[in-house]
Design a protein around this motif. Sequence first.
Motif, PDB file in Angstrom:
ATOM      1  N   TYR A 218       1.579  -3.489  -6.776  1.00 33.10           N
ATOM      2  CA  TYR A 218       1.319  -4.438  -4.887  1.00 33.10           C
ATOM      3  C   TYR A 218       1.481  -3.796  -3.729  1.00 33.10           C
ATOM      4  O   TYR A 218       2.562  -3.068  -4.138  1.00 33.10           O
ATOM      5  N   VAL A 219       1.228  -2.925  -2.825  1.00 27.01           N
ATOM      6  CA  VAL A 219       1.404  -2.899  -1.717  1.00 27.01           C
ATOM      7  C   VAL A 219       0.832  -3.738   0.105  1.00 27.01           C
ATOM      8  O   VAL A 219       0.224  -4.623  -0.588  1.00 27.01           O
ATOM      9  N   GLU A 220       0.973  -3.441   0.555  1.00 24.39           N
ATOM     10  CA  GLU A 220       1.107  -4.283   1.853  1.00 24.39           C
ATOM     11  C   GLU A 220      -0.663  -4.593   2.507  1.00 24.39           C
ATOM     12  O   GLU A 220      -0.168  -5.432   3.178  1.00 24.39           O
ATOM     13  N   ARG A 221      -0.234  -2.786   3.091  1.00 28.70           N
ATOM     14  CA  ARG A 221      -1.945  -2.658   3.348  1.00 28.70           C
ATOM     15  C   ARG A 221      -2.980  -1.995   3.170  1.00 28.70           C
ATOM     16  O   ARG A 221      -1.515  -0.680   2.767  1.00 28.70           O
TER      17      ARG A 221
ATOM     18  N   LYS B 120      -3.373  -2.438  -5.974  1.00 29.89           N
ATOM     19  CA  LYS B 120      -4.308  -3.547  -4.765  1.00 29.89           C
ATOM     20  C   LYS B 120      -3.078  -3.941  -3.568  1.00 29.89           C
ATOM     21  O   LYS B 120      -2.023  -3.877  -3.349  1.00 29.89           O
ATOM     22  N   VAL B 121      -4.402  -4.541  -2.694  1.00 32.41           N
ATOM     23  CA  VAL B 121      -3.052  -4.752  -0.986  1.00 32.41           C
ATOM     24  C   VAL B 121      -2.885  -5.761  -1.082  1.00 32.41           C
ATOM     25  O   VAL B 121      -4.044  -7.404  -1.431  1.00 32.41           O
ATOM     26  N   ARG B 122      -1.254  -6.638  -1.213  1.00 31.78           N
ATOM     27  CA  ARG B 122      -1.039  -7.832  -0.983  1.00 31.78           C
ATOM     28  C   ARG B 122      -0.216  -8.340   0.393  1.00 31.78           C
ATOM     29  O   ARG B 122       0.988  -7.522   0.016  1.00 31.78           O
TER      30      ARG B 122
ATOM     31  N   ILE C  27      -2.274   5.710  -0.062  1.00 34.79           N
ATOM     32  CA  ILE C  27      -1.054   7.101   0.173  1.00 34.79           C
ATOM     33  C   ILE C  27      -1.046   7.003  -1.036  1.00 34.79           C
ATOM     34  O   ILE C  27      -0.737   7.982  -1.912  1.00 34.79           O
ATOM     35  N   THR C  28      -0.771   5.449  -2.144  1.00 34.65           N
ATOM     36  CA  THR C  28      -0.574   5.281  -3.120  1.00 34.65           C
ATOM     37  C   THR C  28      -1.524   6.177  -4.319  1.00 34.65           C
ATOM     38  O   THR C  28      -1.362   6.621  -5.048  1.00 34.65           O
ATOM     39  N   LEU C  29      -2.695   5.940  -3.288  1.00 37.19           N
ATOM     40  CA  LEU C  29      -3.617   6.812  -4.489  1.00 37.19           C
ATOM     41  C   LEU C  29      -3.986   8.214  -4.339  1.00 37.19           C
ATOM     42  O   LEU C  29      -4.118   8.674  -5.370  1.00 37.19           O
ATOM     43  N   GLY C  30      -3.437   8.593  -3.237  1.00 39.22           N
ATOM     44  CA  GLY C  30      -3.698  10.203  -2.807  1.00 39.22           C
ATOM     45  C   GLY C  30      -4.259  10.331  -2.850  1.00 39.22           C
ATOM     46  O   GLY C  30      -5.474  10.331  -3.269  1.00 39.22           O
TER      47      GLY C  30
ATOM     48  N   ALA D 108       7.983  -0.909   0.102  1.00 35.87           N
ATOM     49  CA  ALA D 108       6.377  -1.641   0.170  1.00 35.87           C
ATOM     50  C   ALA D 108       5.918  -2.309  -1.042  1.00 35.87           C
ATOM     51  O   ALA D 108       4.472  -2.962  -0.599  1.00 35.87           O
ATOM     52  N   SER D 109       6.055  -1.543  -2.263  1.00 37.36           N
ATOM     53  CA  SER D 109       5.896  -2.101  -3.047  1.00 37.36           C
ATOM     54  C   SER D 109       6.593  -2.621  -4.627  1.00 37.36           C
ATOM     55  O   SER D 109       7.862  -2.828  -3.909  1.00 37.36           O
TER      56      SER D 109
END
Length: 313
Positions: free
Chosen positions: A247-250, A291-293, A256-259, A224-225
Motif C-alpha cells: 500500500y502506498v498513499e499516492r 495499491k494506492v490507498r 516510483i515503487t514499480l520503477g 508511506a508504504s
Amino acid sequence: MTEENDIADSAAEPAGPTHSGFVALIGPTNAGKSTLLNRLVGAKVSIVSHKVQTTRAVIRGIATHRNAQIVFMDTPGIFKPRRRLDRAMVTSAWGGAKDADVIMLLIDSERGLRGDADAILEGLKDVPQRKILALNKIDRVKREDLLALAAAANEKVAFDQTFMVSAENGSGCDDVMDHLATTLPEGPWYYPEDQISDLPMRQLAAEITREKLFLRLHQELPYASHVETENWEERKDGSVRIEQVIYVERDSQKKITLGKNGETIKAISTASRKELSQILEQTVHLFLFVKVRENWGDDPERFREMGLEFPRG
Ligand SMILES: Nc1nc2c(ncn2[C@@H]2O[C@H](COP(=O)(O)OP(=O)(O)OP(=O)(O)O)[C@@H](O)[C@H]2O)c(=O)[nH]1
Ligand SMILES: [Mg+2]
C-alpha cells in the motif's frame, strides 16, 4: 516408553530449576535493536535497515540460554512522533517496556546521548522495572569514548549493569545472555523449546518484503508504504504461492515503487522471494501488487494488521 525415549526426554528438559522472563529492547530508532534481537535469538525474526523507523510494532523473539528462556521484545524506536502511525509506534514501544521483567536500553554508541536517547533516559526514570544498558555498535568507537558514555548514562538512570556490544559481529552478546539467564526469575518456560518467534509466517513474510522496500526505495517512500500478505497457498509440488499487497498513499508513489518498466518492484520481489525461500526452505512464488490507498495511515484496519493500537484523535 522405551529406555531410549526416557533418555531423549530428559535431555530435552534442562536439569535444575528453569528461569524465564520478558526483556524489552528499547531505544532510539536505528540503535540496532532488531539486529541485536536477531543476534540473540540466532535467527532473523525482526527486519533491519539502515533507515530510521524500520520496526513498527512489538515483535517477540525467543532465545534459550542455559536453563533460561528469554523472551526478547523488539520495539519500534522511540522518537518525537509526528504522524498518527508515529504516535502508535512510540506508544507501542513504551507499552512493550511496561510488559517486561527487564528493560534493556540500547544506545548507538557512535551517536551517544544526542537526540532521542536523552529523552528516553528521562522517561525511564519513572519506570519501575530493573533496567540494563547496552551500548551498541562498539565496533565503531574508541574504548575511552564508551566509558564516558556509560558513565553519563548511568548518572541519569540507575542501571543494574552496563554491557558493551556489537550486534553486528556478536561481540559482548554472550555476557548479556549470561547475565539475563542467571538473573531472570525462576519459573516455567512460556513457549515450546523450538519456537523462536510469535509472529505468524504470513506477517513475517510481509515484513521481509517491507525490509526489501526500505532498502531499495528512498526518502519518504518507505514511510508511506505498508505491506500485507493477502494470500498463501501451499502447492502440491511442495512450493508455496504468496500474494502480497504494497500500500502506498499516492499515485506518484506507486509509479516510483514499480520503477521504469517495473524494474524496482521486480528487484524488491526477487530479493524478498530469495530470502523467503531460505526461511521457509521451499520454493516460493511471490506476487506483489501495488495499491494506492490515500489514507492507509489513518485506517484503523491497517493498524490492527500491524499489531498496533489505533490512536484516536
Ligand atoms: N557497525 C554496526 N552497525 C550496526 C550494529 N547493529 C546494528 N547496526 C546497523 O544499524 C542499522 C539499524 O539497525 P536496526 O537493527 O534496524 O535498528 P533498530 O534500532 O531496530 O531501528 P528501528 O527499528 O528503526 O527503531 C542497520 O544498518 C544495522 O546494520 C553494530 O553493532 N555495528
Ligand atoms: Mg527495529
